[in-house]
Design a protein around this motif. Structure first.
Motif, PDB file in Angstrom:
ATOM      1  N   THR A 169     -37.043 -12.127  11.014  1.00  0.00           N
ATOM      2  CA  THR A 169     -35.753 -12.807  11.164  1.00  0.00           C
ATOM      3  C   THR A 169     -35.258 -13.328   9.827  1.00  0.00           C
ATOM      4  O   THR A 169     -34.075 -13.194   9.490  1.00  0.00           O
ATOM      5  CB  THR A 169     -35.887 -13.973  12.163  1.00  0.00           C
ATOM      6  N   PHE A 170     -36.156 -13.907   9.062  1.00  0.00           N
ATOM      7  CA  PHE A 170     -35.816 -14.397   7.730  1.00  0.00           C
ATOM      8  C   PHE A 170     -35.354 -13.240   6.842  1.00  0.00           C
ATOM      9  O   PHE A 170     -34.355 -13.341   6.127  1.00  0.00           O
ATOM     10  CB  PHE A 170     -37.038 -15.088   7.117  1.00  0.00           C
ATOM     11  N   ALA A 171     -36.067 -12.123   6.896  1.00  0.00           N
ATOM     12  CA  ALA A 171     -35.714 -10.961   6.088  1.00  0.00           C
ATOM     13  C   ALA A 171     -34.344 -10.410   6.472  1.00  0.00           C
ATOM     14  O   ALA A 171     -33.549 -10.021   5.609  1.00  0.00           O
ATOM     15  CB  ALA A 171     -36.778  -9.882   6.249  1.00  0.00           C
ATOM     16  N   GLY A 172     -34.057 -10.362   7.773  1.00  0.00           N
ATOM     17  CA  GLY A 172     -32.771  -9.846   8.208  1.00  0.00           C
ATOM     18  C   GLY A 172     -31.611 -10.642   7.654  1.00  0.00           C
ATOM     19  O   GLY A 172     -30.544 -10.095   7.364  1.00  0.00           O
ATOM     20  N   ARG A 173     -31.814 -11.931   7.481  1.00  0.00           N
ATOM     21  CA  ARG A 173     -30.753 -12.800   6.963  1.00  0.00           C
ATOM     22  C   ARG A 173     -30.662 -12.750   5.439  1.00  0.00           C
ATOM     23  O   ARG A 173     -29.566 -12.702   4.886  1.00  0.00           O
ATOM     24  CB  ARG A 173     -30.996 -14.236   7.418  1.00  0.00           C
ATOM     25  N   HIS A 174     -31.816 -12.738   4.759  1.00  0.00           N
ATOM     26  CA  HIS A 174     -31.811 -12.962   3.315  1.00  0.00           C
ATOM     27  C   HIS A 174     -32.228 -11.767   2.458  1.00  0.00           C
ATOM     28  O   HIS A 174     -31.658 -11.554   1.387  1.00  0.00           O
ATOM     29  CB  HIS A 174     -32.751 -14.123   2.968  1.00  0.00           C
ATOM     30  N   ALA A 175     -33.242 -11.032   2.858  1.00  0.00           N
ATOM     31  CA  ALA A 175     -33.881 -10.079   1.952  1.00  0.00           C
ATOM     32  C   ALA A 175     -33.015  -8.855   1.701  1.00  0.00           C
ATOM     33  O   ALA A 175     -32.341  -8.345   2.596  1.00  0.00           O
ATOM     34  CB  ALA A 175     -35.231  -9.655   2.507  1.00  0.00           C
ATOM     35  N   GLU A 176     -33.072  -8.386   0.469  1.00  0.00           N
ATOM     36  CA  GLU A 176     -32.444  -7.113   0.113  1.00  0.00           C
ATOM     37  C   GLU A 176     -33.502  -6.029  -0.068  1.00  0.00           C
ATOM     38  O   GLU A 176     -33.253  -4.861   0.210  1.00  0.00           O
ATOM     39  CB  GLU A 176     -31.626  -7.265  -1.165  1.00  0.00           C
ATOM     40  N   CYS A 177     -34.660  -6.404  -0.564  1.00  0.00           N
ATOM     41  CA  CYS A 177     -35.800  -5.501  -0.689  1.00  0.00           C
ATOM     42  C   CYS A 177     -36.988  -6.135   0.022  1.00  0.00           C
ATOM     43  O   CYS A 177     -37.270  -7.320  -0.188  1.00  0.00           O
ATOM     44  CB  CYS A 177     -36.144  -5.253  -2.155  1.00  0.00           C
ATOM     45  N   ILE A 178     -37.666  -5.365   0.850  1.00  0.00           N
ATOM     46  CA  ILE A 178     -38.745  -5.901   1.667  1.00  0.00           C
ATOM     47  C   ILE A 178     -40.014  -5.101   1.413  1.00  0.00           C
ATOM     48  O   ILE A 178     -40.008  -3.871   1.415  1.00  0.00           O
ATOM     49  CB  ILE A 178     -38.375  -5.859   3.163  1.00  0.00           C
ATOM     50  N   PHE A 179     -41.096  -5.816   1.199  1.00  0.00           N
ATOM     51  CA  PHE A 179     -42.396  -5.234   0.901  1.00  0.00           C
ATOM     52  C   PHE A 179     -43.260  -5.310   2.154  1.00  0.00           C
ATOM     53  O   PHE A 179     -43.491  -6.395   2.685  1.00  0.00           O
ATOM     54  CB  PHE A 179     -43.022  -6.012  -0.258  1.00  0.00           C
ATOM     55  N   ILE A 180     -43.726  -4.152   2.648  1.00  0.00           N
ATOM     56  CA  ILE A 180     -44.518  -4.125   3.875  1.00  0.00           C
ATOM     57  C   ILE A 180     -45.903  -3.529   3.618  1.00  0.00           C
ATOM     58  O   ILE A 180     -46.133  -2.872   2.606  1.00  0.00           O
ATOM     59  CB  ILE A 180     -43.813  -3.336   5.006  1.00  0.00           C
ATOM     60  N   ASN A 181     -46.800  -3.763   4.571  1.00  0.00           N
ATOM     61  CA  ASN A 181     -48.128  -3.160   4.570  1.00  0.00           C
ATOM     62  C   ASN A 181     -48.250  -2.280   5.801  1.00  0.00           C
ATOM     63  O   ASN A 181     -47.807  -2.653   6.887  1.00  0.00           O
ATOM     64  CB  ASN A 181     -49.225  -4.221   4.637  1.00  0.00           C
ATOM     65  N   ALA A 182     -48.863  -1.123   5.641  1.00  0.00           N
ATOM     66  CA  ALA A 182     -49.172  -0.257   6.783  1.00  0.00           C
ATOM     67  C   ALA A 182     -50.209   0.757   6.321  1.00  0.00           C
ATOM     68  O   ALA A 182     -50.241   1.139   5.142  1.00  0.00           O
ATOM     69  CB  ALA A 182     -47.924   0.456   7.295  1.00  0.00           C
ATOM     70  N   THR A 183     -51.051   1.201   7.242  1.00  0.00           N
ATOM     71  CA  THR A 183     -52.088   2.161   6.875  1.00  0.00           C
ATOM     72  C   THR A 183     -51.698   3.600   7.146  1.00  0.00           C
ATOM     73  O   THR A 183     -52.389   4.525   6.703  1.00  0.00           O
ATOM     74  CB  THR A 183     -53.382   1.850   7.648  1.00  0.00           C
ATOM     75  N   ASP A 184     -50.602   3.815   7.876  1.00  0.00           N
ATOM     76  CA  ASP A 184     -50.170   5.175   8.177  1.00  0.00           C
ATOM     77  C   ASP A 184     -48.659   5.179   8.412  1.00  0.00           C
ATOM     78  O   ASP A 184     -48.066   4.137   8.726  1.00  0.00           O
ATOM     79  CB  ASP A 184     -50.909   5.727   9.401  1.00  0.00           C
ATOM     80  N   PRO A 185     -48.005   6.330   8.271  1.00  0.00           N
ATOM     81  CA  PRO A 185     -46.549   6.389   8.416  1.00  0.00           C
ATOM     82  C   PRO A 185     -46.037   5.995   9.788  1.00  0.00           C
ATOM     83  O   PRO A 185     -44.943   5.437   9.904  1.00  0.00           O
ATOM     84  CB  PRO A 185     -46.229   7.854   8.110  1.00  0.00           C
ATOM     85  N   VAL A 186     -46.813   6.268  10.831  1.00  0.00           N
ATOM     86  CA  VAL A 186     -46.343   5.949  12.181  1.00  0.00           C
ATOM     87  C   VAL A 186     -46.211   4.441  12.367  1.00  0.00           C
ATOM     88  O   VAL A 186     -45.179   3.946  12.853  1.00  0.00           O
ATOM     89  CB  VAL A 186     -47.296   6.544  13.248  1.00  0.00           C
ATOM     90  N   SER A 187     -47.247   3.694  11.981  1.00  0.00           N
ATOM     91  CA  SER A 187     -47.160   2.237  12.109  1.00  0.00           C
ATOM     92  C   SER A 187     -46.121   1.664  11.152  1.00  0.00           C
ATOM     93  O   SER A 187     -45.440   0.689  11.473  1.00  0.00           O
ATOM     94  CB  SER A 187     -48.526   1.601  11.860  1.00  0.00           C
ATOM     95  N   ALA A 188     -45.967   2.296   9.983  1.00  0.00           N
ATOM     96  CA  ALA A 188     -44.944   1.837   9.046  1.00  0.00           C
ATOM     97  C   ALA A 188     -43.547   2.012   9.626  1.00  0.00           C
ATOM     98  O   ALA A 188     -42.679   1.154   9.454  1.00  0.00           O
ATOM     99  CB  ALA A 188     -45.068   2.590   7.722  1.00  0.00           C
ATOM    100  N   ARG A 189     -43.329   3.129  10.318  1.00  0.00           N
ATOM    101  CA  ARG A 189     -42.000   3.388  10.881  1.00  0.00           C
ATOM    102  C   ARG A 189     -41.588   2.307  11.869  1.00  0.00           C
ATOM    103  O   ARG A 189     -40.422   1.896  11.890  1.00  0.00           O
ATOM    104  CB  ARG A 189     -41.966   4.764  11.566  1.00  0.00           C
TER     105      ARG A 189
END
Length: 466
Positions: free
Chosen positions: A237-257
């Motif tokens: 929710t915070f990212a949706g309001r403020h962030a322009e670039c977001i850094f995520i963690n995921a071990t595979d493309p499916v979970s990342a999607r």
């Protein structure tokens, strides 16, 4: 991958010896112990600009990792992000030897009042010519809270509530205190800044209060490019309001999607377009001119790596002291008050201590790609196509050779596939990332605080406080 989409790349680093891949400071070719020297950073900046990287992304903490075994002994022995120096102070030196490289610096919202922080970011935006970004973090270490005189870390969601208030005050200072044309530099009339075009801002929020003029004149971007990492419900929710670039963690493309889609949905819910955020995933690459060379390099690195140091780092992220568990004992992962995305990942994988030690030797909690330039390029492209991310935060292993080898071996392969730029475009960091100019999008939450003369009562030259 769409023909008009090119992969974005940040070098993921920290003003310290150890960062993500621990123990590699013992490698004879590693220079990370030189982090205290300007030449270490200026050499790296030149290298990254040669590789056409979008930026260098500088992590930071203001506490220590003392969860594992209840002490800092291993943290000190293996330099697990300790000692750690201020990330903002090295930016000017790197900017001075580059023309295009961007700089994302991590600063915790709990560390200082937004009024003084606003000036520091404006200063860096001026000195870099509009190449500065800020990675917004709310903190996750009890040790940091105690160091700042607090009893302990505030609740996870409360930290985001406080950060919302922090950002609103910053927007008023960066966007609303000075008109773009306030500085007239009129020597004959002896007017440097037109008083009627500078206004005092007032903020009376639940956490912060201020009655102030922003101390810096408007910089190229005004608000730095806003980075954020946080995949919890409140973090999204915070990212949706403020962030322009977001850094995520995921071990595979499916979970990342799934994470990518949830973040883009949050941006849309906040009145923005889904493409007004760029999403980066952390990744570790070990490469060489041949597959055999890459695998030999990995083996060499593993000989110097410290899986236990990686586990101590992971303990800090989850708030769990893994030293208490036997190698194959079942671990109960709760929700915790630290980094919820890290705890969620461990819970989903059901990792035992033995598995964690294997996972954390090289790569940390990020995917590991090992191969020649062509294999790595194809794998990066696959991640973009299957997950929907826009780019990568490339972690360091042995410095500087891991970045140099990536640039020499992988970048040409990406370019040959049309997946990576062959030259920098002109403009600020924000414009290079989004192609929409230097300033915040009009759909961004912060845009409502922009200095608009039409807001003034009566004459355009009679400011009123907002």
């Amino acid at each position: 991958m769409p023909e008009d989409k090119q992969i974005l790349l940040n070098a993921f680093n920290m003003n310290s010896v150890g960062h993500i891949n621990h123990g590699l400071w013992t490698h004879p070719r590693d220079r990370s112990h030189e982090y205290k020297t300007l030449s270490y950073w200026t050499d790296l900046a030149r290298t990254l600009e040669r590789g056409l990287f979008d930026g260098i992304f500088l992590a930071d903490i203001v506490g220590v990792y003392d969860v594992y075994a209840g002490s800092v002994d291993l943290t000190l022995k293996e330099s697990i992000q300790l000692p750690v120096n201020d990330p903002t102070l090295i930016v000017s030196a790197m900017a001075g030897v580059t023309e295009n490289l961007g700089f994302g610096v991590t600063v915790n919202t709990s560390v200082e009042h937004p009024f003084t922080f606003a000036r520091r970011m404006s200063t860096l935006d001026h000195l870099t010519g509009g190449r500065i970004g800020w990675n917004i973090v709310t903190g996750y270490l009890d040790s940091a809270a105690r160091a700042l005189g607090q009893a302990g870390l505030n609740d996870h969601d409360d930290r985001y509530d406080r950060a919302d208030d922090y950002l609103e005050l910053l927007y008023k200072l960066w966007e609303g205190s000075w008109d773009d044309h306030a500085v007239v530099l009129d020597r004959e009339r002896r007017i440097f800044a037109e008083p009627s075009r500078v206004r005092e801002i007032f903020h009376d929020g639940p956490y912060y209060k201020a009655q102030a003029y922003h101390l810096a004149e408007p910089s190229r971007q005004r608000t730095p490019v806003l980075y954020q990492a946080g995949s919890s419900g409140r973090g999204r929710t915070f990212a949706g309001r403020h962030a322009e670039c977001i850094f995520i963690n995921a071990t595979d493309p499916v979970s990342a999607r799934a994470v990518v889609q949830a973040l883009r949905d949050e941006a849309v819910a906040a009145g923005r377009r889904a493409d007004e955020i760029k999403i980066f995933i952390g990744i570790t690459v070990v490469t060489g001119r041949t597959q055999a060379e890459a695998e030999e390099t990995l083996s060499d690195y593993l000989d110097h790596a410290s899986p236990e140091a990686g586990l101590a780092h992971f303990s800090a992220g989850t708030g769990i002291d893994f030293s208490r568990f036997d190698l194959d004992e079942e671990i109960q992962y709760g929700t915790g008050n630290a980094i919820q995305s890290v705890t969620q990942l461990a819970r989903q994988k059901g990792w035992s201590k033995r598995q964690l030690l294997k996972e954390l030797a090289i790569g940390g909690r990020y995917p590991l790609i090992v191969g020649d330039g062509g294999k790595v390029a194809e794998e990066l492209i696959r991640w973009v196509e299957e997950s929907g991310v826009d780019g990568f935060n490339l972690t360091r292993t042995v410095v500087p050779e891991s970045f140099e080898t990536f640039i020499d071996v992988v970048v040409p392969e990406l370019q040959s596939r049309g997946a990576y730029r062959t030259a920098y475009e002109d403009g600020s960091l924000r414009h290079r990332l989004f192609g929409q100019g230097d300033r915040l999008s009009d759909r961004h939450f912060g845009s409502q605080f922009k200095f608009r003369r039409s807001d003034f009562a009566g004459s355009a030259d009679v400011p009123t406080a907002v």
